[in-house]
Structures are given as C-alpha cells and as structure tokens.
Design a protein around this motif. Structure first.
Motif, PDB file in Angstrom:
ATOM      1  N   UNK A   1      50.034  -2.536  18.784  1.00 38.52           N
ATOM      2  CA  UNK A   1      48.916  -2.587  19.721  1.00 38.52           C
ATOM      3  C   UNK A   1      47.725  -3.319  19.141  1.00 38.52           C
ATOM      4  N   UNK A   2      47.394  -3.028  17.881  1.00 38.29           N
ATOM      5  CA  UNK A   2      46.283  -3.732  17.222  1.00 38.29           C
ATOM      6  C   UNK A   2      46.565  -5.234  17.158  1.00 38.29           C
ATOM      7  N   UNK A   3      47.821  -5.581  16.829  1.00 33.29           N
ATOM      8  CA  UNK A   3      48.176  -6.999  16.748  1.00 33.29           C
ATOM      9  C   UNK A   3      48.097  -7.658  18.118  1.00 33.29           C
ATOM     10  N   UNK A   4      48.568  -6.971  19.155  1.00 37.32           N
ATOM     11  CA  UNK A   4      48.514  -7.536  20.507  1.00 37.32           C
ATOM     12  C   UNK A   4      47.076  -7.788  20.938  1.00 37.32           C
ATOM     13  N   UNK A   5      46.195  -6.866  20.590  1.00 35.34           N
ATOM     14  CA  UNK A   5      44.784  -7.066  20.913  1.00 35.34           C
ATOM     15  C   UNK A   5      44.212  -8.268  20.183  1.00 35.34           C
TER      16      UNK A   5
ATOM     17  N   UNK B   1      46.662   1.025  22.531  1.00 33.89           N
ATOM     18  CA  UNK B   1      46.058   0.472  21.320  1.00 33.89           C
ATOM     19  C   UNK B   1      45.601  -0.969  21.496  1.00 33.89           C
ATOM     20  N   UNK B   2      46.248  -1.710  22.382  1.00 33.05           N
ATOM     21  CA  UNK B   2      45.952  -3.130  22.543  1.00 33.05           C
ATOM     22  C   UNK B   2      44.667  -3.385  23.316  1.00 33.05           C
ATOM     23  N   UNK B   3      44.322  -2.491  24.215  1.00 32.78           N
ATOM     24  CA  UNK B   3      43.124  -2.695  25.025  1.00 32.78           C
ATOM     25  C   UNK B   3      43.442  -3.348  26.352  1.00 32.78           C
ATOM     26  N   UNK B   4      42.493  -3.328  27.278  1.00 31.26           N
ATOM     27  CA  UNK B   4      42.753  -3.751  28.653  1.00 31.26           C
ATOM     28  C   UNK B   4      42.979  -5.243  28.838  1.00 31.26           C
ATOM     29  N   UNK B   5      42.558  -6.073  27.902  1.00 32.88           N
ATOM     30  CA  UNK B   5      42.707  -7.518  28.070  1.00 32.88           C
ATOM     31  C   UNK B   5      44.106  -8.014  27.742  1.00 32.88           C
ATOM     32  N   UNK B   6      44.851  -7.264  26.964  1.00 40.91           N
ATOM     33  CA  UNK B   6      46.188  -7.702  26.559  1.00 40.91           C
ATOM     34  C   UNK B   6      47.160  -7.613  27.740  1.00 40.91           C
ATOM     35  N   UNK B   7      47.955  -8.662  27.922  1.00 37.16           N
ATOM     36  CA  UNK B   7      49.009  -8.677  28.941  1.00 37.16           C
ATOM     37  C   UNK B   7      50.342  -8.504  28.222  1.00 37.16           C
ATOM     38  N   UNK B   8      50.996  -7.381  28.460  1.00 36.21           N
ATOM     39  CA  UNK B   8      52.256  -7.077  27.809  1.00 36.21           C
ATOM     40  C   UNK B   8      53.441  -7.487  28.675  1.00 36.21           C
TER      41      UNK B   8
END
Length: 376
Positions: free
Chosen positions: A169-173, A207-214
């Motif tokens: 999640x941290x990396x995705x953010x 963990x990634x936050x709302x801006x990350x698109x998974x």
C-alpha cells in the motif's frame, strides 16, 4: 497527458486489462502480430468508440526478442484508437526504455513494469529484498515519466498474494504520487482464497490512499480466479485483468468473456453483487455488446487451438442447447438467461434416448421457434 484508463477507473467504470496476447507462453507462440491487431480491434468494438476507455490490450513483452518487439509495435500502431495498448516489461531501466519505444507516438499508449512484491519473489527476480525492489520500482516510474510523458506507466506487483499489505500500500501510494496510472496486484500463482483476496485488496487500498487506482491480475490455479476477481470488485477495484478463454500460464486466469457477461447481462444484479447504488449502468461509459462475445471466443479458439467445449461457460457449444425431456417442456425454466437475446446464440434441441414419442412429435412441429434439432 490524458490517462483515460485512470479516468475511467476513478469514475467507477470498468476497465478490462486484456492478457490473452501476453500472459503465458501460449500467447507468444500462438498469436502473431497480425492476429493480435485483429483481436485488439474486435475487442475494442465491443465498446464502440469507448474502446480505449474500457480495454487495455497488453500487446506483448518487447524484451523477449526482436519479433516480439515488432508485434507489440504493430498492435500499438494498427489498433490505435480502438483500445489502449500496453507493452509489458521487467523492472529494469533498459526494459522500460524498450517498452516505451515500442508504443511511443501512439494514442493512449501504456507501459506496465512488473515489480516483485513478496520477499521470495524479489529474491528470485531481482536478487533483493521486497522493500528494495519496491523502491527500485518507484525510481522506474519516475524514469518512465521522464522518458516520455505521453506514455502512461503502470506497475504490476508480482506475487502480491504472499506480500505484506501495508508495504504494498505504501509503495502504491508512492508510485501514484510519482505519476503511475494504475497499480495492479497479482496473485501470480493463483493461490488465494476469496477471503484472502478480499483482505489483500482492502488492506492495500487502505494503506495506499484515495488517489491510488488499483487493479487485479488473478490466476485460476485453484479454480477461484473469477471468485477472487469479484472480491476485488467488491473492494472497489475497477481495472480487472482477464484473458479470452482464460489463456495464461499454467491453469490460466479469469476469462474475459465470463467477466464481461457476469457484469453486463443483468446490470441490476451486478449492482447488488458489488453493493452499488442504482441499476449498475454506472459501471460503463458504454455497456459491452455481449452479442460479440461468441464470435470473439471462437476466433481465439481457432487461432490457439484451445477448444470451446460443451461445458465452457457463456461461449461454449452447450450454451444454446435444450435437452429433450423436462427441459424441453419449459426451456425458459431450465436456463439462467436467454442465449438468443443476450448473446445472439440460436437455440438447438438435443434429441436423446430420453425423448418420448410426444416430445419427438413436438420437436418436429416446433419449427416456428427457430430451433435446430440434433441427435444424440
């Protein structure tokens, strides 16, 4: 650069990341560049002018050989405007440069770098720990944006099913902050159970936050690719990797035709399934033309030699058959949907040893329904 895939997913619309031309050795040996172009264009046509917003076509892995590079380039040029075309690469500067070169100058071009997320996969792929591999992935995102800011950069986290959720999640953010379009979580070996998939996507999203698109990339080794994909969708994922007929490594992955049909044939049920308000129409800019699915599946089957069997869901040869006996008396009662109305598949009647004289007589006079009797 306008990233129509990120826009779509952020707006709650579905994006199919098509893998049949890329994932697994099957594709590299059975799909020449000309067929990949044909398939990409046909799949884009399922969504009409909105093809680039609903389909990312992973055209290939340019680093494999010169012929593979040329095949990817051919798809990028000849399918331009029909779908969003992606080149896939390892997480190295040389591979990223080569992948960008293979799609450069075409509309809606993308590159996806595969970065190992688990400790075990990182040791095998890049001879580092997971944290170091993810840090290197962040450097590659920045490098790709500096190379050509008209080419979107996506990251696929390999072996995400055995990786630490918070670390991913941290990396995705961080990837997103550096300009990544999507971050795809891969169950590379198809080991997850649905409850585990749900936990992974929820944990990484938090963990990634709302801006990350998974996105999801889920293999089918335990037969749970579709179930796990539904869990990803329930968690808010809208970029879903799939492959025609489930073509991919080993036992394959979730089938494109199944995902599209499941989400579009009864939109209201799809909305309830995913916990969405309304009638489910918000999943699409333009709903897929499901009548195109059987022909597309048949085209892939003919090219690859993967058979469409009587038990293949949605596009198999048994979909439109009505057996004599009780199903014949009330065929609508014995079918989950109308194959003719939804898929354009004309029904046929299977005459078996179970047919009574009354049934045989009725079949003979049932020409007005357009059904074709067959013997068995």
């Amino acid at each position: 650069m306008r990233d129509v895939v990120r826009e779509s997913a952020s707006a709650g619309r579905m994006v199919v990341w098509e893998e049949s031309a890329r994932d697994g050795a099957q594709a590299k040996t059975l799909m020449p560049g000309s067929f990949r172009v044909r398939l990409a264009c046909a799949q884009g046509a399922v969504f009409g002018a909105d093809g680039p917003r609903h389909v990312v076509f992973a055209a290939g892995f340019p680093a494999v050989c010169a012929e593979e590079f040329e095949a990817v380039r051919q798809v990028a040029v000849e399918a331009e405007g029909r779908v969003s075309v992606a080149a896939v690469c390892r997480a190295t500067p040389a591979d990223v440069r080569q992948a960008v070169a293979s799609v450069r100058g075409t509309e809606h071009a993308r590159v996806m770098a595969v970065v190992p997320a688990s400790e075990a996969m990182a040791r095998v792929m890049v001879h580092q720990g997971a944290r170091e591999a993810l840090a290197q992935g962040a450097d590659l995102v920045k490098a790709a944006r500096d190379l050509d800011d008209a080419v979107a950069i996506d990251v696929c986290l390999a072996d995400a099913s055995r990786a630490e959720h918070g670390l991913m999640g941290d990396a995705a953010g961080e990837f997103t902050a550096l300009g990544a379009g999507t971050v795809i979580l891969a169950d590379t070996v198809g080991r997850q159970l649905p409850v585990e998939a749900a936990e992974m996507f929820a944990g990484v999203r938090a963990a990634a936050g709302p801006e990350a698109v998974l996105g999801s990339h889920l293999h089918n080794d335990l037969g749970l690719g579709l179930a796990n994909t539904l869990e990803a969708l329930r968690a808010g994922v809208r970029v879903v990797s799939a492959s025609w007929l489930g073509l991919a490594e080993r036992s394959g992955m979730v089938a494109t035709e199944q995902v599209l049909f499941l989400l579009a044939h009864t939109p209201e049920r799809a909305a309830r399934l995913l916990g969405l308000p309304g009638d489910g129409s918000g999943l699409w800019w333009r709903a897929p033309d499901l009548t195109r699915l059987p022909a597309l599946a048949a085209m892939v089957s003919e090219q690859t030699g993967v058979p469409l069997t009587v038990t293949t869901p949605v596009v198999g040869s048994g979909v439109g058959t009505i057996s004599t006996g009780t199903p014949f008396v009330d065929p609508e009662l014995f079918q989950p949907y109308d194959p003719r109305a939804l898929l354009g598949i004309e029904p046929s009647i299977v005459l078996t040893q179970l047919a009574s004289a009354r049934v045989v007589t009725a079949v003979a006079s049932w020409s007005s329904c357009g059904c074709t009797p067959t013997g068995r």
